[in-house]
Scaffold this active site. Structure first.
Site, PDB file in Angstrom:
ATOM      1  N   SER A 210      38.375  20.541 -45.959  1.00 47.94           N
ATOM      2  CA  SER A 210      39.321  19.480 -46.971  1.00 47.94           C
ATOM      3  C   SER A 210      39.524  18.991 -47.593  1.00 47.94           C
ATOM      4  O   SER A 210      38.129  18.795 -48.935  1.00 47.94           O
ATOM      5  CB  SER A 210      38.825  17.783 -45.669  1.00 47.94           C
ATOM      6  OG  SER A 210      40.036  17.155 -46.009  1.00 47.94           O
TER       7      SER A 210
ATOM      8  N   TYR B  64      32.277  12.208 -42.619  1.00 50.33           N
ATOM      9  CA  TYR B  64      33.837  13.557 -43.250  1.00 50.33           C
ATOM     10  C   TYR B  64      33.962  14.158 -44.537  1.00 50.33           C
ATOM     11  O   TYR B  64      33.758  15.115 -44.810  1.00 50.33           O
ATOM     12  CB  TYR B  64      35.523  12.736 -42.170  1.00 50.33           C
ATOM     13  CG  TYR B  64      36.177  13.668 -42.598  1.00 50.33           C
ATOM     14  CD1 TYR B  64      35.984  14.851 -41.184  1.00 50.33           C
ATOM     15  CD2 TYR B  64      36.918  14.139 -43.883  1.00 50.33           C
ATOM     16  CE1 TYR B  64      37.594  15.645 -41.141  1.00 50.33           C
ATOM     17  CE2 TYR B  64      38.068  14.885 -42.818  1.00 50.33           C
ATOM     18  CZ  TYR B  64      38.309  16.409 -41.923  1.00 50.33           C
ATOM     19  OH  TYR B  64      39.021  16.808 -42.239  1.00 50.33           O
TER      20      TYR B  64
END
Length: 248
Positions: free
Chosen positions: A142, A155
């Site tokens: 990401s 995350y």
């Protein structure tokens, strides 16, 4: 038909980026095995679409954080379809909250799905790839693994770890014919981003040079580049289709 005769295994394949990639890979000639987590309805629809393209489809509900379950799924795919040529390591989840409010269980669940799950899914397909001297592993990271973000510390850390895993594994894999790369998408219209506060979402869009979120299909196109014959010189790379959110 860039993937004619290939077997692709996709985690998180019933929706979002995983589903778009499954359909694109099928259009390019691959048979598709994918897993999801208790999403049989949408998985059945995706499998029917794959079969309508003339390709085989197989799906299972698998928690990729459960190492034994992941390995069992890989064994099922090898038995029913043949050894995996392409692993698209995509399954994900998130919990958004300030850093100080995360519990140990929440931290563990996020890291287990992303980093631990991807690590051991790659480990499960790797020996058969090495035995045949060819294979492709694509890990979904990401842009938050590149730049971080508020209310997303575990995350972001897990996604940064995926980039490190991709680079480290490439040193072992590439000499044996297995290419390992990562994709670090920017903000994409998926179920994960749909849970964003509307004001935060609009502020994010306004800050992007392209003025919009990306689509799952745009990430699938990047995956096809890495999986197909034109991606042969990508090794340990992290491609980041992110609309200008991260420029490097």
């Amino acid at each position: 038909m860039q993937l004619e005769g290939k077997i692709a295994l996709i985690t998180g394949g019933s929706r979002g980026i995983g589903r778009a990639t499954a359909l694109l890979f099928a259009r390019e000639g691959a048979d598709i095995a994918f897993c999801h987590l208790n999403d049989d309805g949408r998985a059945d629809v995706a499998a029917a679409e794959i079969r309508s393209l003339g390709r085989r489809a197989l799906h299972r509900s698998v928690n990729v954080a459960d190492i034994a379950a992941g390995k069992a799924f890989v064994a099922d795919v090898a038995r029913d379809f043949g050894p995996v040529d392409i692993l698209f390591n995509n399954a994900g989840m998130n919990i958004r909250k300030p850093f100080v409010d995360y519990t140990e269980a929440e931290f563990d669940s996020i890291v287990a799905v992303h980093l631990k799950g991807m690590f051991f899914m790659a480990q499960a397909v790797f020996p058969a790839m090495v035995a045949r001297g060819q294979g492709c592993i694509i890990n979904i990271a990401s842009q938050r693994g590149l730049k971080g973000a508020p209310n997303a510390a575990p995350y972001s850390a897990a996604k940064a770890g995926i980039i490190g895993l991709t680079r480290a594994l490439s040193w072992e894999a590439a000499p044996r014919g297995v290419r390992v790369n990562a994709i670090a998408p920017g903000p994409i219209t998926t179920d994960l981003t749909a849970t964003m506060d509307p004001a935060d979402r609009q502020a994010f869009i306004d800050a992007l040079p392209v003025g919009r979120f990306g689509t799952p299909e745009e990430i699938a196109a990047t995956a096809l580049l890495l999986a197909g014959p034109q991606g042969g010189f990508y090794v340990g790379a992290t491609l980041s289709p992110n609309g200008g959110d991260v420029m490097y």
